[in-house]
Design a protein around this motif. Structure first.
Motif, PDB file in Angstrom:
ATOM      1  N   LEU A 102       0.943  -1.135  -0.018  1.00 16.86           N
ATOM      2  CA  LEU A 102      -0.041   0.145   0.067  1.00 16.86           C
ATOM      3  C   LEU A 102       0.790   1.363  -0.071  1.00 16.86           C
ATOM      4  CD1 LEU A 102      -2.831  -0.799   2.374  1.00 16.86           C
ATOM      5  CD2 LEU A 102      -2.934  -0.260  -0.159  1.00 16.86           C
ATOM      6  N   ASN A 103       1.817   1.186   0.626  1.00 17.27           N
ATOM      7  CA  ASN A 103       2.779   2.363   0.874  1.00 17.27           C
ATOM      8  C   ASN A 103       3.321   2.678  -0.408  1.00 17.27           C
ATOM      9  OD1 ASN A 103       4.165   4.433   2.000  1.00 17.27           O
ATOM     10  ND2 ASN A 103       5.716   3.146   3.146  1.00 17.27           N
ATOM     11  N   ILE A 104       4.075   1.358  -1.349  1.00 19.93           N
ATOM     12  CA  ILE A 104       4.467   1.738  -2.501  1.00 19.93           C
ATOM     13  C   ILE A 104       3.542   2.281  -3.399  1.00 19.93           C
ATOM     14  CG2 ILE A 104       5.355   0.435  -4.644  1.00 19.93           C
ATOM     15  CD1 ILE A 104       6.688  -1.478  -2.697  1.00 19.93           C
ATOM     16  N   ILE A 105       2.232   1.923  -3.375  1.00 23.31           N
ATOM     17  CA  ILE A 105       1.222   2.495  -4.322  1.00 23.31           C
ATOM     18  C   ILE A 105       0.943   3.835  -4.193  1.00 23.31           C
ATOM     19  CG2 ILE A 105      -1.098   2.112  -5.050  1.00 23.31           C
ATOM     20  CD1 ILE A 105      -1.037  -0.839  -4.577  1.00 23.31           C
ATOM     21  N   THR A 106       0.770   4.022  -2.725  1.00 25.92           N
ATOM     22  CA  THR A 106       0.571   5.436  -2.322  1.00 25.92           C
ATOM     23  C   THR A 106       1.564   6.580  -2.699  1.00 25.92           C
ATOM     24  OG1 THR A 106      -0.298   4.746  -0.196  1.00 25.92           O
ATOM     25  CG2 THR A 106       0.031   6.831  -0.377  1.00 25.92           C
ATOM     26  N   GLN A 107       2.893   5.949  -2.567  1.00 28.80           N
ATOM     27  CA  GLN A 107       4.018   6.958  -3.353  1.00 28.80           C
ATOM     28  C   GLN A 107       3.932   6.983  -4.868  1.00 28.80           C
ATOM     29  OE1 GLN A 107       6.449   8.318  -1.367  1.00 28.80           O
ATOM     30  NE2 GLN A 107       5.552   7.399   0.472  1.00 28.80           N
ATOM     31  N   GLY A 108       3.332   6.005  -5.428  1.00 26.02           N
ATOM     32  CA  GLY A 108       3.234   6.073  -6.837  1.00 26.02           C
ATOM     33  C   GLY A 108       2.138   6.870  -7.166  1.00 26.02           C
ATOM     34  N   THR A 109       1.139   7.128  -6.462  1.00 28.55           N
ATOM     35  CA  THR A 109      -0.106   8.179  -6.773  1.00 28.55           C
ATOM     36  C   THR A 109       0.163   9.500  -7.195  1.00 28.55           C
ATOM     37  OG1 THR A 109      -0.509   8.722  -4.582  1.00 28.55           O
ATOM     38  CG2 THR A 109      -1.941   6.869  -5.580  1.00 28.55           C
ATOM     39  N   TYR A 110       1.272  10.024  -6.620  1.00 28.52           N
ATOM     40  CA  TYR A 110       1.923  11.420  -6.764  1.00 28.52           C
ATOM     41  C   TYR A 110       2.118  11.674  -8.417  1.00 28.52           C
ATOM     42  CZ  TYR A 110       2.739  11.438  -1.916  1.00 28.52           C
ATOM     43  OH  TYR A 110       2.765  11.154  -0.472  1.00 28.52           O
TER      44      TYR A 110
ATOM     45  N   SER B 124       3.775  10.822 -30.501  1.00 26.28           N
ATOM     46  CA  SER B 124       3.265  11.467 -31.652  1.00 26.28           C
ATOM     47  C   SER B 124       1.697  11.620 -31.471  1.00 26.28           C
ATOM     48  CB  SER B 124       3.587  10.339 -32.748  1.00 26.28           C
ATOM     49  OG  SER B 124       3.202   9.029 -32.596  1.00 26.28           O
ATOM     50  N   GLY B 125       1.144  11.517 -30.308  1.00 32.51           N
ATOM     51  CA  GLY B 125      -0.133  11.864 -30.150  1.00 32.51           C
ATOM     52  C   GLY B 125      -1.343  10.758 -30.758  1.00 32.51           C
ATOM     53  N   GLY B 126      -2.412  11.184 -30.295  1.00 40.81           N
ATOM     54  CA  GLY B 126      -3.367  10.142 -30.662  1.00 40.81           C
ATOM     55  C   GLY B 126      -3.851   9.051 -30.030  1.00 40.81           C
ATOM     56  N   LYS B 127      -2.898   8.475 -29.234  1.00 37.84           N
ATOM     57  CA  LYS B 127      -2.986   7.245 -28.520  1.00 37.84           C
ATOM     58  C   LYS B 127      -2.697   7.384 -26.821  1.00 37.84           C
ATOM     59  CE  LYS B 127      -2.158   3.932 -31.872  1.00 37.84           C
ATOM     60  NZ  LYS B 127      -0.960   3.544 -32.593  1.00 37.84           N
ATOM     61  N   GLY B 128      -3.649   7.572 -25.909  1.00 36.17           N
ATOM     62  CA  GLY B 128      -3.358   7.690 -24.483  1.00 36.17           C
ATOM     63  C   GLY B 128      -3.673   6.437 -23.830  1.00 36.17           C
ATOM     64  N   ASN B 129      -2.964   6.269 -22.860  1.00 35.33           N
ATOM     65  CA  ASN B 129      -2.930   4.823 -22.195  1.00 35.33           C
ATOM     66  C   ASN B 129      -2.952   5.246 -20.705  1.00 35.33           C
ATOM     67  OD1 ASN B 129      -3.088   2.366 -20.893  1.00 35.33           O
ATOM     68  ND2 ASN B 129      -1.286   1.526 -22.422  1.00 35.33           N
ATOM     69  N   LEU B 130      -4.095   5.572 -20.083  1.00 30.79           N
ATOM     70  CA  LEU B 130      -4.115   5.630 -18.542  1.00 30.79           C
ATOM     71  C   LEU B 130      -3.780   4.778 -17.509  1.00 30.79           C
ATOM     72  CD1 LEU B 130      -7.616   7.711 -18.960  1.00 30.79           C
ATOM     73  CD2 LEU B 130      -5.267   8.735 -18.297  1.00 30.79           C
ATOM     74  N   ILE B 131      -4.148   3.353 -18.179  1.00 29.54           N
ATOM     75  CA  ILE B 131      -4.068   2.047 -17.173  1.00 29.54           C
ATOM     76  C   ILE B 131      -2.466   2.062 -17.278  1.00 29.54           C
ATOM     77  CG2 ILE B 131      -4.188  -0.315 -16.929  1.00 29.54           C
ATOM     78  CD1 ILE B 131      -6.947   0.074 -18.558  1.00 29.54           C
ATOM     79  N   GLY B 132      -1.960   2.226 -18.274  1.00 28.99           N
ATOM     80  CA  GLY B 132      -0.348   2.072 -18.585  1.00 28.99           C
ATOM     81  C   GLY B 132       0.246   2.937 -17.638  1.00 28.99           C
ATOM     82  N   ALA B 133      -0.424   4.314 -17.353  1.00 30.22           N
ATOM     83  CA  ALA B 133       0.168   5.321 -16.744  1.00 30.22           C
ATOM     84  C   ALA B 133       0.299   4.871 -15.171  1.00 30.22           C
ATOM     85  CB  ALA B 133      -0.409   6.538 -16.859  1.00 30.22           C
ATOM     86  N   VAL B 134      -0.931   4.117 -14.719  1.00 28.80           N
ATOM     87  CA  VAL B 134      -1.028   4.109 -13.281  1.00 28.80           C
ATOM     88  C   VAL B 134       0.176   2.870 -13.084  1.00 28.80           C
ATOM     89  CG1 VAL B 134      -2.326   2.634 -11.588  1.00 28.80           C
ATOM     90  CG2 VAL B 134      -3.334   4.357 -13.267  1.00 28.80           C
ATOM     91  N   PHE B 135       0.357   1.827 -13.934  1.00 26.99           N
ATOM     92  CA  PHE B 135       1.266   0.742 -13.538  1.00 26.99           C
ATOM     93  C   PHE B 135       2.817   1.130 -13.721  1.00 26.99           C
ATOM     94  CE2 PHE B 135      -2.400  -1.833 -14.511  1.00 26.99           C
ATOM     95  CZ  PHE B 135      -2.298  -2.557 -13.190  1.00 26.99           C
ATOM     96  N   ALA B 136       2.879   2.457 -14.638  1.00 24.89           N
ATOM     97  CA  ALA B 136       4.247   2.739 -14.515  1.00 24.89           C
ATOM     98  C   ALA B 136       4.722   3.805 -13.439  1.00 24.89           C
ATOM     99  CB  ALA B 136       4.428   3.604 -15.961  1.00 24.89           C
ATOM    100  N   GLY B 137       3.669   4.222 -12.774  1.00 28.88           N
ATOM    101  CA  GLY B 137       3.814   4.788 -11.569  1.00 28.88           C
ATOM    102  C   GLY B 137       4.149   4.010 -10.328  1.00 28.88           C
ATOM    103  N   ILE B 138       3.559   2.877 -10.480  1.00 29.56           N
ATOM    104  CA  ILE B 138       3.818   1.932  -9.376  1.00 29.56           C
ATOM    105  C   ILE B 138       5.223   1.302  -9.558  1.00 29.56           C
ATOM    106  CG2 ILE B 138       3.107  -0.444  -8.500  1.00 29.56           C
ATOM    107  CD1 ILE B 138       0.143   0.613  -9.244  1.00 29.56           C
ATOM    108  N   PHE B 139       5.538   1.175 -10.834  1.00 27.07           N
ATOM    109  CA  PHE B 139       6.778   0.439 -11.183  1.00 27.07           C
ATOM    110  C   PHE B 139       8.083   1.518 -10.762  1.00 27.07           C
ATOM    111  CE2 PHE B 139      10.405   0.335 -14.319  1.00 27.07           C
ATOM    112  CZ  PHE B 139      10.726  -0.892 -14.032  1.00 27.07           C
TER     113      PHE B 139
END
Lengths: 320, 510, 326
Positions: A38-46, A255-270
């Motif tokens: 939980l701590n790691i995820i919380t840190q990732g949320t920023y 290059s635009g046009g393709k956004g990935n929000l789920i990917g962003a969540v996991f990248a933050g956690i990583f």
């Protein structure tokens, strides 16, 4: 090989997380505890929260380098306003002021036709200067105890920042994928002239994108300020890089046009996992900075090689 | 079709004139389209077809004449207004958004909404898209992303989009150029379906047999003038071709041909293939010869010639220069061998617009015009080289430090040709060298080409102007969809034969 | 043909602005400061300012080349700091002179690295250099453990404080030499032609046999070199190399100078003279505001505004000259 690359594009970040997870589980006996995770995820949320905004900006074919300055601005306004007008009004007002910064960004980019990088880079300097001016260069402590709940409280055993991230995720996910507005963002990032010809109001869509980026940055400012209980004009140095790294590592196309929000969540956690690992070794803050920079360059490097390979394959007549 | 009366005319253009600086692109052209009619518009490159279409779609404003649409007088000052009048153009480069699905593209900006008008109603969106696709009997999944579609499928999506906008008139500009035969058949079915729904179509194509298969009427343009409109059933291909070609203007310096005896191959290309562009091309280029290449859009000629020059990759193939096998990896390799290249896109990749006339000319050889081991440019030497070349090519300029964009198109082109010549080139590749320049400069460039050939320089000329090829080249090769389909020499080359060959008609060579 | 007359007037104004606008701004700004602040007027202050402006001015040469080719580099502030701490830390082992050479060499390598990323991997310059910005800065911190490196070598220090004939500060001389060399390179050498050609139309340059990638790598490397020179003079002037403080907002000032100097962000032919005067404007503005005791936070706001102003101004100029849309 082509198939592998396509697959990598989709799930590369998961593979990274699994590897990092296995590594950390072996290295640290504490890693597999609920609190640690939980701590790691919380840190990732920023980073992730602002990453949502950045995903929109990059999807629209733009960019925003002013997010760290907006975090500081929000923090200063919160510390000044809370004692005077109460917590809820202070939060709303601070967020609105930040959104206005985004509005200015969007206005300069669309109406003056100035490159988004230069615009937001300049805006970052202006806002940082303004925050310092308003705070008179000081850090301003907040004494209203209740305010700390936002950043440090828990609901059903889960820290509030994670809840905030989840709510924002749902909102942004719906916005980007289910509303006409969100699809118009993709349309503009994908082929701006075609979007224009199809009768979309490009100016409005773009301005709103920058307002939303600033909105996410100010949410981040609220959380951080509530944790620190102090208004700091230069609150998040180097934060912009983290946000952009998360966005790109999360699979949003530059290059635009393709956004990935789920990917962003996991990248933050990583990234948060990397920080955790670095903490285990006991290195300083600078190594964290270095690691983010290197992760970004590595992600770009792999992406560059991938593009080169696909181009070569195309010439050989392999169907891509 | 019923009788011709004022009532069933959808579009009527009268006396349309468009003047560009130096050129009159359209002279007093009358043109009309009836409800539910396919009207083919034919003519060689530069005949004025695209100008007419651009006026119709609101991109250009005419300098004279008027338009009636559905009986009402209209004037389009931008593309928006043309769209409001239900006119849709399907361009070569598509106006679709690659990262959106087919259905989204059809309804972009007009998506059906749900839940308090906040969200897209996907079910309705896809169903409506399905309905429109079904109306045309197009088998395409509306959920598919446009970036995953083939060219033909994109075209169908564009047509569906036009139909969803309730278009009364759809303009198709070379729609079959990049389609396979099976896809062409499908497109024709769609066009017939549109016809049944009383949608009118202006069909522009180089491929005459298509015009004959589809259209009710054919209008021929030549040099900005309307030559005539024929009912398709009452004419034949030969008549149309002769209308398109007209009289040959004698401004060419044909010069003497090289004699057959001393043929010496300078450049030989073997089994040249570029995936998706050209396949297994073989040809020889002889010393002092002008070799023409003819082909319509999709022939792959430009791609191949760029690749030979080292400016584009190739899949396989060999190049021999003076009977020695050579490897050209980049443009510099080609220049070193003595191959020069003049692009068809003068503005986009020819001129260096921030630089002076002289600097534009000497850029290729500047390294040789130096002292102190290549450190500094020898100004006097550079001026001398420039003076010589500008005299040889008769380049007109006010001042050698003048920026090149202030020169006329013809003079810019001469500078670019000069660029290759002063680097001691033996093979000169010219793509559309006279496109967009006035008649006088055109004749001069033709003269220059002939002179160069007489001096022993071999020239490869790719031109969509067939008269140019017929009058200038010693031999002419024709490519169709990436494959070599015909070879002509001086004896059997004429415009009609070239027209036929480059649109894929089988011909008996003698 | 009233359109025509209007256009002529616009063009005339645009041409006038292109030639004299910047010097005019500089003179007006100088006059305002000179009148309002007595201490600004002294020869000492003037030479000092000129000397300070060499840091931005020298790096602006390299940045002009890079922006001319249609890229830009925001990593140079961190690069400045990393090069300064590395080079100065070598002094005890290899001496000042070799230390400077090694510093310049390192700077070239860092610039070269940026160039490789941008060309061979086709990653946009801003994102590459954004990553590098943090990597360089972090490396500087880690290498020094966030402790400034003090410089006592006289040779090295001369680069920041030395005075020729006891009057002219050495950095001014160095800046003059750098601009002279850059002028020769850009306007008198074949390589200069290639840089302009790549900037104005990369596709045409490629068809003319120029290796566009190599030219781009070269300009990034050159930028590294000039940043290296700025790193040496700057650290020499301060007497130490501070990993955290050196080069703060440096990239910002340099890009502002180049853009204000009239080089378009979209690439094309640039103006070294313009970059030079704009570098003076940026430095004198900061110094003047400092002497007027303007709050340093206001200065941040002002520099940001100047940047946006500079970009809009360029757009306006090209618009007036009829070379672009506003």
């Amino acid at each position: 090989m082509v198939k592998f690359l396509k697959l990598y594009e989709k799930i590369g970040i998961f593979i990274l997380i699994v590897f990092a997870g296995i590594f950390l589980a072996i290295a640290s006996p504490n890693f597999l505890k609920t609190d640690t995770i939980l701590n790691i995820i919380t840190q990732g949320t920023y980073g992730v929260i602002v990453g949502f905004g950045m995903v929109l900006a990059i999807t629209s074919g733009g960019f925003d380098l002013s997010v760290d300055a907006v975090v500081g601005l929000t923090s200063v306004f919160l510390s000044l306003l809370i004692p005077n007008i109460g917590i809820p009004s202070a939060i709303i007002l601070s967020i609105l002021i930040s959104c206005f910064v985004g509005f200015l960004n969007g206005l300069i980019i669309t109406k003056f036709g100035v490159n988004p990088l230069i615009t937001t880079l300049s805006m970052a300097t202006i806002i940082r200067g303004a925050s310092l001016l308003i705070a008179k260069g000081r850090q301003i402590p907040i004494s209203v105890e209740k305010f700390t709940v936002i950043g440090t409280g828990k609901l059903m055993g889960v820290p509030n920042p994670i809840w905030i991230m989840l709510v924002l995720f749902i909102l942004f996910f719906l916005l980007l994928n289910q509303t006409p507005y969100g699809r118009h963002i993709c349309a503009i990032g994908s082929n701006e002239s075609a979007a224009r010809v199809s009768g979309l109001n490009v100016t409005f869509v773009k301005i709103m994108v920058y307002v939303l980026v600033s909105f996410t940055a100010s949410i981040n400012g609220v959380i951080r300020t509530s944790q620190a209980m102090i208004g700091i004009p230069s609150m998040a140095p180097g934060f912009t890089l983290l946000v952009i790294t998360i966005t790109i590592l999360g699979g949003t196309s530059l290059s635009g046009g393709k956004g990935n929000l789920i990917g962003a969540v996991f990248a933050g956690i990583f990234i948060s996992m990397i920080y955790y690992g670095l903490n285990l070794i006991g290195v300083q803050y600078f190594y964290q900075l270095l690691s983010v920079g290197l992760v970004l360059l590595f992600a770009l490097f792999v992406d560059g090689l991938r593009k080169r390979y696909l181009e070569a394959a195309k010439i050989k007549g392999i169907k891509v | 079709m019923t009788e011709i009366s004022e009532g069933n005319v959808l579009l009527k253009m009268t006396g349309i004139t468009k003047i560009f600086p130096g050129v009159t692109a359209l002279k007093n052209v009358d043109f009309e389209v009836k409800y539910g009619e396919v009207h083919a518009l034919v003519g060689e490159n530069g005949a004025g077809k695209s100008t007419l279409i651009k006026i119709l779609s609101g991109l250009y404003r005419p300098d004279g004449g008027e338009m009636l649409f559905e009986g009402k007088k209209v004037f389009f000052s931008d593309t928006r207004q043309a769209q409001l009048c239900k006119i849709a153009v399907i361009y070569q480069e598509f106006n679709l958004i690659p990262d959106l699905s087919v259905a989204e593209n059809i309804f972009v900006g007009r998506e059906p909404k749900t839940l308090g008008r906040l969200f897209i109603n996907w079910r309705k969106l896809n169903a409506e898209a399905r309905k429109i696709l079904d109306r045309l009997d197009i088998n395409l999944n509306p959920r598919k992303f446009v970036s995953d579609l083939s060219v033909a499928e994109r075209q169908m999506a564009e047509i569906a989009k036009a139909l969803s906008l309730d278009a009364r008139l759809i303009i198709m500009d070379e729609p079959t150029a990049t389609l396979t035969e099976k896809e062409v058949v499908k497109l024709f079915e769609i066009i017939n379906e549109l016809k049944k729904q009383q949608v009118s179509i202006i069909y522009i194509s180089h491929r005459l047999e298509e015009a004959f298969k589809l259209s009710e009427r054919i209008t021929v343009l030549r040099d900005g003038e309307k030559i005539g409109t024929k009912n398709t059933s009452q004419t034949n291909q030969d008549e149309i071709v002769s209308m398109m070609v007209g009289k040959v203007v004698k401004d060419y310096f044909a010069g003497e041909k090289i004699s057959e005896g001393k043929k010496e191959a300078l450049l030989e290309v073997k089994n040249y293939t570029i995936a998706n562009h050209v396949y297994d091309i073989n040809f020889k280029l002889y010393k002092g010869e002008i070799l023409g290449f003819a082909g319509v859009l999709g022939s792959g000629i430009h791609h191949m010639l760029r690749s030979i020059y080292g400016a584009a990759p190739r899949t396989k193939g060999e190049i021999f220069f003076n009977d020695k096998k050579v490897l050209i990896k980049n443009t510099n390799d080609a220049i070193k061998l003595g191959i020069g290249f003049v692009t068809e896109d003068r503005k986009g990749e020819g001129i260096l617009y921030d630089m002076s006339v002289m600097q534009n000319l000497t850029i290729v050889v500047i390294k040789a015009l130096t002292f102190l081991k290549g450190m500094f440019v020898k100004s006097a030497k550079e001026k001398k080289v420039f003076a010589q070349a500008s005299k040889d090519l008769d380049i007109k300029f006010a001042d050698l430090n003048q920026r090149i964009i202030f020169l006329s198109g013809g003079n810019q082109q001469k500078v670019i040709i000069g660029r290759t010549l002063i680097s001691n080139c033996k093979v000169l590749i010219l793509l559309e060298p006279t496109r967009g320049i006035d008649v006088g400069a055109k004749a001069e460039i033709h003269r220059i080409m002939r002179e160069l050939a007489n001096k022993g320089i071999s020239i490869i000329l790719s031109s969509s102007e067939l008269a140019e090829l017929v009058n200038l080249t010693d031999r002419c090769l024709v490519l169709y969809k990436g494959k070599m389909v015909a070879e002509f020499n001086r004896q059997n080359m004429d415009e009609e034969a070239l027209v036929a060959a480059q649109i894929g008609q089988k011909i008996n060579q003698t | 043909m009233e359109d025509y007359r209007l256009r002529k007037t616009k063009q005339k104004f645009g041409a006038f602005w292109g030639n004299f606008g910047l010097p005019l701004i500089f003179i007006i700004m100088f006059a305002i400061f000179a009148i309002s602040t007595p201490s600004f007027r002294s020869t000492y202050n003037f030479l000092n300012n000129l000397s300070f402006s060499s840091y931005v001015g020298i790096a602006a040469i390299g940045m002009t080349f890079v922006i001319m080719t249609g890229n830009f580099d925001i990593s140079i502030g961190s690069m400045l700091s990393l090069v300064a701490v590395l080079g100065s830390s070598f002094i005890p082992k290899i001496g000042g002179a070799v230390g400077i050479i090694s510093a310049l060499l390192i700077a070239c390598i860092l610039g070269f690295l940026n160039g490789i990323f941008v060309t061979k991997l086709r990653i946009p310059a801003f994102i590459t250099t954004l990553g590098m910005l943090f990597v360089f800065r972090a490396l500087a911190f880690i290498y020094t453990n966030n402790v400034p490196v003090y410089i006592s070598d006289r040779f090295w220090l001369y680069f920041g404080n030395g005075k020729l004939f006891d009057v002219i500060p050495f950095p001014i001389l160095l800046m003059g030499v750098c601009y002279g060399a850059a002028y020769l390179l850009l306007r008198r050498s074949p390589v200069g032609r290639y840089i302009i050609a790549v900037g104005t139309n990369p596709r045409a340059a490629a068809l003319s046999g120029i290796n566009v990638d190599n030219i781009k790598i070269l300009v990034f490397t050159l930028l590294g070199l000039f940043v290296g020179i700025s790193a040496v003079t700057n650290s020499a002037n301060l007497g130490s190399a501070n990993p955290g403080l050196m080069g703060q907002d440096f990239e910002f000032q340099v890009i502002t100078a180049v853009v204000l100097g009239g080089t378009a962000l979209s690439g094309g032919n640039g103006s070294l003279g313009g970059s030079f005067i704009a570098a003076l404007i940026v430095t004198f503005l900061n110094n003047g505001m400092g002497l007027m005791q303007v709050n340093s936070y206001w200065q941040m706001v002002a520099t940001g505004l100047v940047m946006i102003f500079a970009v809009s101004l360029n757009k306006l100029k090209f618009f007036l000259l009829g070379q672009g849309e506003f």
